[in-house]
Design a protein around this motif. Structure first.
Motif, PDB file in Angstrom:
ATOM      1  N   ASP A 315       0.828  -1.210   0.000  1.00  9.62           N
ATOM      2  CA  ASP A 315       0.000   0.000   0.000  1.00  9.62           C
ATOM      3  C   ASP A 315       0.862   1.258   0.000  1.00  9.62           C
ATOM      4  OD1 ASP A 315      -2.293  -1.510   0.002  1.00  9.62           O
ATOM      5  OD2 ASP A 315      -2.593  -1.391   2.177  1.00  9.62           O
ATOM      6  N   GLU A 318       2.476   1.814  -3.373  1.00  8.25           N
ATOM      7  CA  GLU A 318       1.505   2.272  -4.366  1.00  8.25           C
ATOM      8  C   GLU A 318       0.930   3.645  -4.048  1.00  8.25           C
ATOM      9  OE1 GLU A 318      -1.326  -0.870  -4.414  1.00  8.25           O
ATOM     10  OE2 GLU A 318      -0.073  -2.207  -5.632  1.00  8.25           O
ATOM     11  N   HIS A 320      -0.710   4.586  -1.127  1.00 10.62           N
ATOM     12  CA  HIS A 320      -1.947   4.561  -0.334  1.00 10.62           C
ATOM     13  C   HIS A 320      -1.645   4.501   1.156  1.00 10.62           C
ATOM     14  CE1 HIS A 320      -3.675   3.916  -4.210  1.00 10.62           C
ATOM     15  NE2 HIS A 320      -3.270   2.647  -4.305  1.00 10.62           N
ATOM     16  N   THR A 372       6.990   7.184  -4.187  1.00 14.38           N
ATOM     17  CA  THR A 372       7.340   5.781  -4.395  1.00 14.38           C
ATOM     18  C   THR A 372       8.844   5.587  -4.479  1.00 14.38           C
ATOM     19  OG1 THR A 372       5.258   5.381  -5.547  1.00 14.38           O
ATOM     20  CG2 THR A 372       7.030   3.790  -5.909  1.00 14.38           C
TER      21      THR A 372
END
Length: 455
Positions: A315, A318, A320, A372
């Motif tokens: 998560d 990505e 999140h 990221t």
């Protein structure tokens, strides 16, 4: 006389060819157990991975019904794992990697016969899955090293017992194949064998390692298809400012990873205060207490610290992870508590999850950079700082996320982190654990020999 010489020459040629065919057939017969062991490692790695995810899902089904179920499940699960280990599988104790490295030392025949059996491999899988299904911070990637080595050693026991070099080759190859199959990362498996277990690495074992990694990887590929552990990540360092992240993630990751290594080694040596005596005298109750502490931490973190950390790390990668700002610290604490419970389990995946949490924190210090990218550098920085294995760190993160375009930044961050870690911790994690394990094994080996001596 002239006819006799050609006939004898023909007989010699025929004998040479027959001898060559016999030796070739014998060579193939010796290779059959190597191939079979590699296939079994691939199958077991797949089952282990699927079992890990099923165990994780099973725990969270209970947690979703009520978070307070963890106050019962986690202590009971860890206590059960310790009871089963002491009662049925004492040779399955430990994380797996220190035992495998120690078995490469000269004169470790008794250790190999004790820890590298099919029974020990089965116990390692069972106990690790119990720990994961209890919500503890364990991964299966460390235990699969011992499991792979046990399968390879057991199926080639006669050759291993005859030649010490062959025994080391089988243990190296089995451990490398286990890592490769568990992460679907063949390069990481080979690099792990050379770097982490490289003190006893023999170049003559390279063909056995390569063959085992390929066959085990192809086995999991045939069953599960090609996949990336954390999915495919599209990120690259395409700005000059991005290079600022390398020294920051390397230094911070190295410092935190080095401190984590130092704490883990201290906890492995002796627990503070009366805890050390409690763990020795009442191992089952002590494990239950650790499970209760993990349950409280998990409830406080709204369930984020339970399990291997794989899903939370994914998560964060990505993008999140907005609600996971304290994840790195809490996950690190839960990894410490899980470790001192003495339940068999690995720290590969949890350490990557911890690194992702700290990478998320570092990305907030550099909002002008892709989140990221900073998270990936934070993962490799913490992993390399804790294990002091920079090559394994950047290769495993690169293969798990399919980010070959990040190879130079990952490599540089891992190198900086490993160098900074030396300022904090004198020994690397697995090296220190091996130094602590060997005296314990020598004492246990004496106890094992005592009944035989009386008879």
């Amino acid at each position: 006389m002239q006819d006799h010489l050609p006939r004898r020459s023909r007989r010699q040629r025929i004998n040479r060819r027959l001898r060559y065919l016999y030796l070739s057939a014998a060579q193939w017969r010796r290779q059959v157990p190597v191939w079979i062991a590699a296939i079994l490692i691939g199958l077991v790695a797949y089952v282990f991975a699927r079992g890990s995810h099923w165990s994780h899902d099973l725990f969270f089904k209970a947690y979703d019904a009520s978070p307070y179920w963890s106050l019962l499940i986690t202590p009971a699960g860890l206590a059960l794992a310790i009871w089963i280990m002491h009662r049925f599988f004492p040779s399955s104790a430990g994380g797996g990697i220190p035992q495998s490295i120690a078995a490469l030392e000269p004169g470790m025949h008794k250790l190999r016969e004790y820890c590298f059996t099919l029974k020990a491999a089965f116990g390692k899988v069972l106990l690790t899955l119990i720990g994961i299904s209890s919500g503890a911070t364990f991964g299966y990637e460390g235990p699969i090293v011992q499991v792979g080595a046990a399968i390879k050693y057991s199926l080639n026991r006669k050759a291993a017992q005859r030649h010490d070099g062959a025994a080391r080759s089988f243990i190296l190859a089995g451990g490398a194949a286990g890592v490769a199959a568990a992460f679907n990362a063949p390069l990481a498996g080979i690099v792990f064998a050379i770097e982490e277990m490289g003190r006893a690495f023999d170049m003559r074992a390279s063909s056995t390692i390569l063959l085992s990694v390929i066959v085990a990887g192809l086995t999991t590929f045939a069953i599960n298809g090609n996949y990336n552990y954390f999915g495919i990540v599209h990120v690259a360092m395409d700005s000059k400012q991005a290079w600022l992240a390398i020294p920051i993630c390397g230094v911070v990751g190295g410092l935190i990873g080095g401190l984590a290594c130092r704490v883990l080694l201290a906890l492995s040596s002796r627990l503070p205060g009366p805890l050390h005596g409690w763990r020795i005298r009442y191992p089952v109750r002590f494990a239950a207490g650790c499970g209760l502490a993990l349950a409280v931490i998990g409830i406080i973190s709204h369930g984020s610290t339970f399990g291997t950390g794989y899903f939370r790390a994914r998560d964060i990668i990505e993008g999140h992870g907005a609600a996971l700002q304290d994840y790195g610290v809490l996950k690190l604490i839960s990894m410490f508590v899980s470790h001192i419970s003495a339940v068999p389990g690995g720290m590969f995946a949890p350490s990557l999850a911890v690194g992702a949490g700290f990478g998320l924190n570092m990305s907030q210090l550099m909002p002008f950079l892709p989140q990221t990218m900073v998270v990936l550098l934070g993962m490799v920085g913490f992993f390399a700082g804790m294990t002091r294995a920079p090559m394994t760190g950047f290769v495993i993160v690169m293969e798990m996320t399919d980010t070959s375009g990040m190879i130079i930044p990952l490599m540089a961050t891992a190198l900086v982190a490993a160098s900074v870690s030396r300022l904090v911790a004198r020994r690397a994690l697995y090296e220190g654990q091996v130094r602590l394990f060997l005296p314990q094994w020598q004492a246990k080996a004496g106890q094992i020999d005592q009944p035989a001596a009386r008879t």
